[in-house]
Design an enzyme around this catalytic site. Structure first.
Site, PDB file in Angstrom:
ATOM      1  N   CYS A   1       1.241  -1.273   0.066  1.00  0.00           N
ATOM      2  CA  CYS A   1       0.401  -0.137   0.052  1.00  0.00           C
ATOM      3  C   CYS A   1       0.841   0.835  -0.152  1.00  0.00           C
ATOM      4  O   CYS A   1       1.727   1.464  -0.581  1.00  0.00           O
ATOM      5  CB  CYS A   1      -1.312  -0.281   1.155  1.00  0.00           C
ATOM      6  N   HIS A   2       0.639   2.266   0.671  1.00  0.00           N
ATOM      7  CA  HIS A   2       1.470   3.128   0.993  1.00  0.00           C
ATOM      8  C   HIS A   2       3.245   2.841   1.397  1.00  0.00           C
ATOM      9  O   HIS A   2       3.849   3.869   1.659  1.00  0.00           O
ATOM     10  CB  HIS A   2       1.518   3.941   2.476  1.00  0.00           C
TER      11      HIS A   2
END
Length: 135
Positions: A111-112
């Site tokens: 994800c991030h």
């Protein structure tokens, strides 16, 4: 599912990780036979973010200061907005990630978490050769 018995995997996280992005890989890796340890700049336990509020705490197995890439086969970097944003300001965390990459080990960013790969210099516009990070 592949059997990865005998493999040792490090998950690097701090407060604010996305709950499912730490617990899911941790549980699947353990089910496949790996030894999994959670490392953090925090001691004791860390709390993740679950939907719209804090989730249950996760115990920290090792301090960031005590881990070395050569002791593991791979590193997992959970996302969530807060977790990678905090870790990218930690030079020791960035150096550990670089060490995994330089050794040609698996660096999994969810994800991030690719923010961390950008701040380490691993993610570039052009192709990256891990030998660029070896000392």
């Amino acid at each position: 599912m592949h059997d990865i018995s005998g493999k040792k995997i490090l998950i690097l996280a701090t407060n604010g990780f996305e709950q499912s992005e730490l617990e899911g890989p941790r549980d699947r890796l353990k089910a496949a036979g790996a030894t999994v340890e959670i490392a953090s700049p925090e001691s004791g336990e860390i709390k993740g973010w679950q939907k719209k509020d804090w989730g249950p705490a996760v115990p920290v197995d090792r301090s960031l200061e005590s881990v070395r890439a050569e002791d593991y086969d791979a590193i997992v970097l959970p996302g969530g907005q807060m977790n990678p944003d905090t870790l990218r300001g930690n030079p020791q965390a960035l150096e550990l990630i670089r060490a995994f990459f330089a050794a040609g080990k698996v660096v999994a960013a969810i994800c991030h978490a690719p923010w961390l790969l950008i701040d380490t210099g691993i993610a570039k516009a052009e192709a990256v050769d891990p030998r660029d990070f070896r000392e």
